[in-house]
Motif scaffolding. Sequence first.
Motif, short mmCIF file in Angstrom:
data_model
loop_
_atom_site.label_atom_id
_atom_site.label_comp_id
_atom_site.label_asym_id
_atom_site.label_seq_id
_atom_site.Cartn_x
_atom_site.Cartn_y
_atom_site.Cartn_z
N PHE A 275 -9.89 -32.38 -12.90
CA PHE A 275 -9.69 -32.01 -11.49
C PHE A 275 -10.23 -30.59 -11.25
O PHE A 275 -9.93 -29.65 -11.99
N GLN A 276 -10.99 -30.46 -10.17
CA GLN A 276 -11.63 -29.17 -9.89
C GLN A 276 -10.60 -28.06 -9.68
O GLN A 276 -10.79 -26.93 -10.15
N SER A 277 -9.51 -28.38 -9.02
CA SER A 277 -8.50 -27.35 -8.76
C SER A 277 -7.91 -26.81 -10.06
O SER A 277 -7.64 -25.61 -10.19
N LEU A 278 -7.71 -27.69 -11.04
CA LEU A 278 -7.18 -27.25 -12.32
C LEU A 278 -8.23 -26.48 -13.12
O LEU A 278 -7.90 -25.51 -13.83
N LYS A 279 -9.48 -26.90 -13.01
CA LYS A 279 -10.55 -26.16 -13.68
C LYS A 279 -10.61 -24.72 -13.18
O LYS A 279 -10.80 -23.77 -13.95
N HIS A 280 -10.46 -24.54 -11.87
CA HIS A 280 -10.49 -23.19 -11.29
C HIS A 280 -9.34 -22.34 -11.82
O HIS A 280 -9.51 -21.15 -12.16
N LYS A 281 -8.16 -22.94 -11.90
CA LYS A 281 -7.00 -22.21 -12.43
C LYS A 281 -7.25 -21.77 -13.87
O LYS A 281 -6.99 -20.61 -14.23
N GLU A 331 0.72 -19.61 -13.50
CA GLU A 331 -0.14 -20.80 -13.52
C GLU A 331 0.16 -21.68 -14.73
O GLU A 331 0.01 -22.91 -14.67
N CYS A 335 0.78 -25.52 -14.05
CA CYS A 335 -0.18 -26.52 -14.53
C CYS A 335 0.49 -27.63 -15.33
O CYS A 335 -0.04 -28.75 -15.42
#
Length: 377
Positions: A275-281, A331, A335
């Motif tokens: 997931f892109q949102s998790l990659k950013h985190k 985070e 996460c």
Amino acid sequence: MDLDLSDDQVALRQAVRAVLERECPITSVRGVVEKDEDTEGLWATMVSLDWPALAAAPADGGLGLGTVELVVLAEELGRAVAPTPLLATASQFVPAVSLAGDEVQRARFVGAVAGDGLAGTLAVAEGAGPVSAGAVTTTATPDGDGFVLQGCKDDVFDAGRADELVVAARLPGTAGEDGIGLFVVPRSATRTERLVSLDASRRLGSVILDGVRVDRSRVLGDPATPAPAAALARALDVATVALAADMVGACQSILDIVLAYAKTREQFGVKIGTFQSLKHKMADMYVALESARTTAWFAAAALDEADERAPLAVAMAKASAGECQKLLTKEGIQCLGGIGFTWEHDMHLYVKRAKASAALFGTSAEHRARVATLVGL
């Protein structure tokens, strides 16, 4: 200034990590946190490997390594949430005695750390506010060939476990950094009270000095001169950067847990790590972590090389580690979703270590203020 670890430093990190993974698994840390189990076996192993005197001079029985190696060790201690008096002994007690003591005192106290497994700590903080020489109010009243100490020290690492404490006290009628003395006090001569801390793996305590008499052989330097205050300032810098590295280690474990979880946990039929949102985190967490780590390495190297920027670098290292833990503790738990909030998951052990350390030896805000002062703002 080379900020890459040498082959020997990398080997040291690998060796320390291997020992801690074998001798200090997270299940053992839980035993300390939940059942107050003792850590004497782990401490004996560390002593046998000469870790407490790692940065002490060979003439005093140490290994003769530097602050960079001490920071490498401290990061691994934080990574394992190691519950022993090693950090206090190696990064607080030994530097204070080494910097302020004479040859006889170094042989007596640092030699005992290296040869006999003596555990030590540094007692400076009093009440609220940053730890500094100028904030000392505990008094040291001359008495014959010695001094009588009166006061109370707070947030002392391993206060109830350390065999000896280096206590900072002030001569009556002095102010600022003038008249500061450093005194090696046996724990048996004090009264200690364990403090309730967010991080139960690190035992903090208050030390009550009620008319404790210290003879001249236990006075480090001459309190009537600026030398003890200068030694204390340098020792506090070493202690602060080591604690910053300990925080970095705890934060590294937080990121490792998140990465492992993201690679196995599935939602909607796919790994959540896609997931892109998790990659950013996770990218933000990695950047913050590497920034804090390299800043700590720079500060340690500056201390080793007696660089005039060392006090500034130390303040930046603690501030950077504090900002790192803010992001990773938040985070890291989020996460993991619901499981991250539970007592059964190990995440809270690392979060508590990082959070509690952020409040010791100066907060991020206090060190940013120190940075501003040092650069003339």
